[in-house]
Every structure is written in C-alpha cells, then in structure tokens.
Design a protein around this motif. Sequence first.
Motif, PDB file in Angstrom:
ATOM      1  N   ARG A   1      -2.902 -10.026   6.675  1.00 18.39           N
ATOM      2  CA  ARG A   1      -2.224  -8.783   7.084  1.00 18.39           C
ATOM      3  C   ARG A   1      -0.952  -9.118   7.849  1.00 18.39           C
TER       4      ARG A   1
ATOM      5  N   THR B   1      -8.238  -6.770  -0.140  1.00 20.82           N
ATOM      6  CA  THR B   1      -7.615  -7.121   1.141  1.00 20.82           C
ATOM      7  C   THR B   1      -8.604  -7.479   2.252  1.00 20.82           C
ATOM      8  N   LYS B   2      -9.881  -7.522   1.967  1.00 22.03           N
ATOM      9  CA  LYS B   2     -10.827  -7.847   3.037  1.00 22.03           C
ATOM     10  C   LYS B   2     -10.816  -9.334   3.400  1.00 22.03           C
TER      11      LYS B   2
ATOM     12  N   ASN C   1      -9.258  -2.140  -0.751  1.00 27.58           N
ATOM     13  CA  ASN C   1      -9.990  -2.724   0.371  1.00 27.58           C
ATOM     14  C   ASN C   1     -10.792  -3.952  -0.045  1.00 27.58           C
ATOM     15  N   GLU C   2     -11.335  -3.928  -1.260  1.00 25.20           N
ATOM     16  CA  GLU C   2     -12.078  -5.085  -1.761  1.00 25.20           C
ATOM     17  C   GLU C   2     -11.165  -6.313  -1.840  1.00 25.20           C
TER      18      GLU C   2
ATOM     19  N   LYS D   1       0.874  -1.176   0.000  1.00 28.36           N
ATOM     20  CA  LYS D   1       0.000   0.000   0.000  1.00 28.36           C
ATOM     21  C   LYS D   1       0.910   1.224   0.000  1.00 28.36           C
TER      22      LYS D   1
ATOM     23  N   GLU E   1      -8.506   3.341  -3.038  1.00 29.95           N
ATOM     24  CA  GLU E   1      -8.708   2.685  -1.746  1.00 29.95           C
ATOM     25  C   GLU E   1      -9.844   1.657  -1.796  1.00 29.95           C
ATOM     26  N   ARG E   2     -10.914   1.948  -2.535  1.00 32.59           N
ATOM     27  CA  ARG E   2     -12.033   1.023  -2.631  1.00 32.59           C
ATOM     28  C   ARG E   2     -11.599  -0.313  -3.224  1.00 32.59           C
TER      29      ARG E   2
END
Length: 188
Positions: free
Chosen positions: A187, A112-113, A109-110, A72, A105-106
């Motif tokens: 993570r 890495t969720k 995040n999709e 990131k 970011e969207r």
Amino acid sequence: MKRLTSFFLFPMLILFTCTLAFADKYSDTKKMFVEAGVGNKFESAYGYALFPTIGKAGFVVGGAYGEGRVYKHGALIGTTTMTQATIGFQLGGSGFSQVIFFQDERAFNEFTKGNFEFGTEVQAVALTAAVGAAASTKGSAAVASGGKNNAEIASGGYYKGMATYTITKGGLMYEASVGGQKFTFTRK
C-alpha cells in the motif's frame, strides 16, 4: 541445481528487461491497452493492476519478474511485484505488458491483501505476437495478446472477478510449461 539456474536466469532476465524500448511509462502502457480494445474496462472495473514491462526467460526452468501499480477507481493506491516460476519445455526470453482488472471490491481485496497467486498457465510467444491460454483455480483465464497495436481479445469476461490481458513487446520464447504467477502488494 537451483543455485546454478538462478545464477544464469536472473541476470538474463535483468538484461532482457533493461533492453526493451517502448511502453516503459504507465500512461503509455494504459494507452496501449486502450488502443487494443479494452479501454472500457479501465472505466468500469472496480480497480486494476498495471505492469508496463514483465521480463520472462527460460531454459527448461524459467522465470519472470515485473513491477506495477495498483489503482482503485482510477486512483493510485499502491505498488505490486509479479514473480513467476515455470518448469517444462521452454527456451528464450520475451517481454510483455500486463493489466489485471478487478470486477468488484471482493476481487480487489483478494488481490491487495498481501500475497496473491494465479494458477498454472501455458503460453507460446513469437516476436510481437502471442497466443495465450490459462487454466487456474485462483486467477483469471481471460487473456488478450498480440503486438503493440493489434491485441486480440481472447475472452472479454471476468473469471472469479478478475480479467487479465497481456500485450507482447518483443523477444522470442517457445514454451509448454507449468508454473504460476505470484503477486506481492504494498500500500502507498
């Protein structure tokens, strides 16, 4: 039949992946993509997932596996694994490097969720050159492919906030199959 396929497929994938000779390090893989013409995306993207080696093999039923890192704004934040299952006309094995850029970011995040999937793909690979096309409802259709130093960018744009590029490392695989890639993120 599933157990029989697994019995033959996964040892073949492991053997093939272990024999690939170049670009085993993340910095070398990033350098290959920069030299292939997508270096500006490393600077402009919100983040990216980088896979030095993904091994792929198949005989009617196929699969692929690779481990990567997720960044990131250029900083390492976790690891990811890619698994793929395909069915259709396919024979052989190949290895490739892959990078997935996240435009914002969207999209990041999709991915890495936790678990993320790309849709169907069709790809033909021969030695160190490749031609790829993807059709998806959940992933990227931007593909770059080619040899270690001569990747051609098929589409420079993002699709739903993601752009995927691959560089074939070696092998011989004929394929007209349906399947999808599944990614698992952890993570750091």
